[in-house]
Write a protein that holds these residues in place. Structure first.
Motif, PDB file in Angstrom:
ATOM      1  N   ARG A   8     -73.496 -16.687 -19.348  1.00  0.00           N
ATOM      2  CA  ARG A   8     -72.905 -15.936 -18.240  1.00  0.00           C
ATOM      3  C   ARG A   8     -74.047 -15.235 -17.497  1.00  0.00           C
ATOM      4  N   TYR A  11     -71.600 -12.686 -14.356  1.00  0.00           N
ATOM      5  CA  TYR A  11     -70.260 -13.109 -13.960  1.00  0.00           C
ATOM      6  C   TYR A  11     -69.302 -11.918 -14.044  1.00  0.00           C
ATOM      7  N   ALA A  13     -66.358 -10.749 -14.879  1.00  0.00           N
ATOM      8  CA  ALA A  13     -65.135 -11.057 -15.613  1.00  0.00           C
ATOM      9  C   ALA A  13     -64.223  -9.847 -15.698  1.00  0.00           C
ATOM     10  N   LEU A  93     -67.428 -19.462 -10.245  1.00  0.00           N
ATOM     11  CA  LEU A  93     -65.989 -19.329 -10.466  1.00  0.00           C
ATOM     12  C   LEU A  93     -65.490 -17.970  -9.978  1.00  0.00           C
ATOM     13  N   SER A  95     -63.406 -14.460 -10.272  1.00  0.00           N
ATOM     14  CA  SER A  95     -63.234 -13.550 -11.401  1.00  0.00           C
ATOM     15  C   SER A  95     -61.934 -13.870 -12.128  1.00  0.00           C
ATOM     16  N   GLY A  96     -62.006 -13.816 -13.448  1.00  0.00           N
ATOM     17  CA  GLY A  96     -60.823 -14.082 -14.253  1.00  0.00           C
ATOM     18  C   GLY A  96     -60.981 -13.429 -15.607  1.00  0.00           C
ATOM     19  N   HIS A  98     -61.993 -12.776 -19.095  1.00  0.00           N
ATOM     20  CA  HIS A  98     -63.259 -13.237 -19.665  1.00  0.00           C
ATOM     21  C   HIS A  98     -63.107 -14.401 -20.626  1.00  0.00           C
ATOM     22  N   GLN A 100     -60.581 -16.332 -21.479  1.00  0.00           N
ATOM     23  CA  GLN A 100     -59.842 -17.484 -20.991  1.00  0.00           C
ATOM     24  C   GLN A 100     -60.708 -18.356 -20.100  1.00  0.00           C
ATOM     25  N   VAL A 101     -61.459 -17.730 -19.213  1.00  0.00           N
ATOM     26  CA  VAL A 101     -62.336 -18.495 -18.317  1.00  0.00           C
ATOM     27  C   VAL A 101     -63.411 -19.229 -19.113  1.00  0.00           C
ATOM     28  N   GLN A 104     -62.125 -22.214 -21.089  1.00  0.00           N
ATOM     29  CA  GLN A 104     -61.861 -23.341 -20.202  1.00  0.00           C
ATOM     30  C   GLN A 104     -63.157 -24.031 -19.796  1.00  0.00           C
ATOM     31  N   VAL A 105     -64.185 -23.245 -19.494  1.00  0.00           N
ATOM     32  CA  VAL A 105     -65.476 -23.818 -19.101  1.00  0.00           C
ATOM     33  C   VAL A 105     -66.036 -24.704 -20.215  1.00  0.00           C
TER      34      VAL A 105
END
Length: 258
Positions: A8, A11, A13, A93, A95-96, A98, A100-101, A104-105
């Motif tokens: 990261r 990022y 988040a 990406l 913001s989402g 932390h 969960q993002v 997924q990545v």
């Protein structure tokens, strides 16, 4: 077996930081502050990236996650810093949440979700040894019984250094840090969608078998102005200046040059 790393880079988040902010806007203002980003870029260039270039096993992927709000001049600087490392993929990406993002990545980085993989986290201000990917893969190969009976397995290289970089030299001390972020990886079975980001790093051994290897220094954790984990007055070890011989060892083991 595919090896996937996650980094990261500032990022923004929702969650994921020990330092709290009142709003997403306040977090972005903090993360993108000029002084902070200048230090992050400097540490990434001199500490986090050289060890990746020098890996003895070059068969890995590192996904660097940034916010889609990161100013374009900083995006361009990051792309220029990493242009000579083909293993790096930069993903911008929104913001989402932390974890969960990041989960997924990692799953999207898998070339075949039905094939086993190895995963690791790499902070932008830390280093791993130049043989980290090689040893991570070899350790997994050494554990066929555990891998056959488990969906996940933690692999922890728990010996390393805490270090500070000053104008007159490198100050460091050797430390034993079980289940630290740097130099810890995780085996994930084919078809399993759990990731290393499903677990708090210091609690991972509660959820799966773990292999702990303390034989050689495998990471450098830097002390700097913006360590997230240092913002609550945590006590730090006493550091001493490296000798010329030790500086040479740092360069050989971590590709960190004075």
């Amino acid at each position: 077996m595919q090896v996937i790393g996650l980094c990261r880079f500032s990022y923004p988040a929702l969650g994921g930081f020990q330092v709290e902010h009142d709003s997403l806007e306040a977090r972005i203002a903090y993360l993108y502050g000029e002084a902070r980003l200048e230090e992050r870029f400097h540490l990434m260039e001199t500490v986090a990236l050289p060890c990746l270039r020098a890996q003895t096993d070059q068969d890995y992927t590192l996904v660097v996650v940034i916010g889609d709000s990161l100013p374009s001049r900083h995006v361009e600087r990051l792309r220029n810093l990493t242009a000579d490392i083909p293993q790096i993929q930069i993903r911008a990406l929104p913001s989402g949440t932390h974890r969960q993002v990041m989960k997924q990545v990692l799953n999207e980085a898998r070339t075949n979700i039905n094939a086993a993989c190895l995963q690791f986290r790499h902070d932008d201000d830390d280093a791993v040894s130049v043989d980290f990917v090689e040893r991570l893969r070899q350790t997994a190969a050494d554990c066929p019984g555990l891998i056959a009976r488990n969906q996940t397995l933690a692999i922890d290289f728990c010996k390393g250094f805490t270090a500070r970089f000053d104008a007159d030299g490198i100050y460091a001390t050797e430390v034993h840090r079980p289940y630290f972020v740097a130099a810890m990886g995780m085996y994930v079975a084919g078809g399993c969608k759990q990731t290393i980001m499903n677990f708090a790093h210091h609690k991972i051994a509660r959820f799966m078998p773990s292999i702990t290897i303390p034989d050689a220094p495998m990471f450098v954790r830097t002390l700097n102005s913006y360590n997230d984990s240092r913002q609550k007055d945590a006590k730090e070890p006493e550091l001493t200046r490296l000798t010329a011989r030790q500086e040479g060892e740092f360069e050989a083991r971590f590709a960190i040059r004075l």
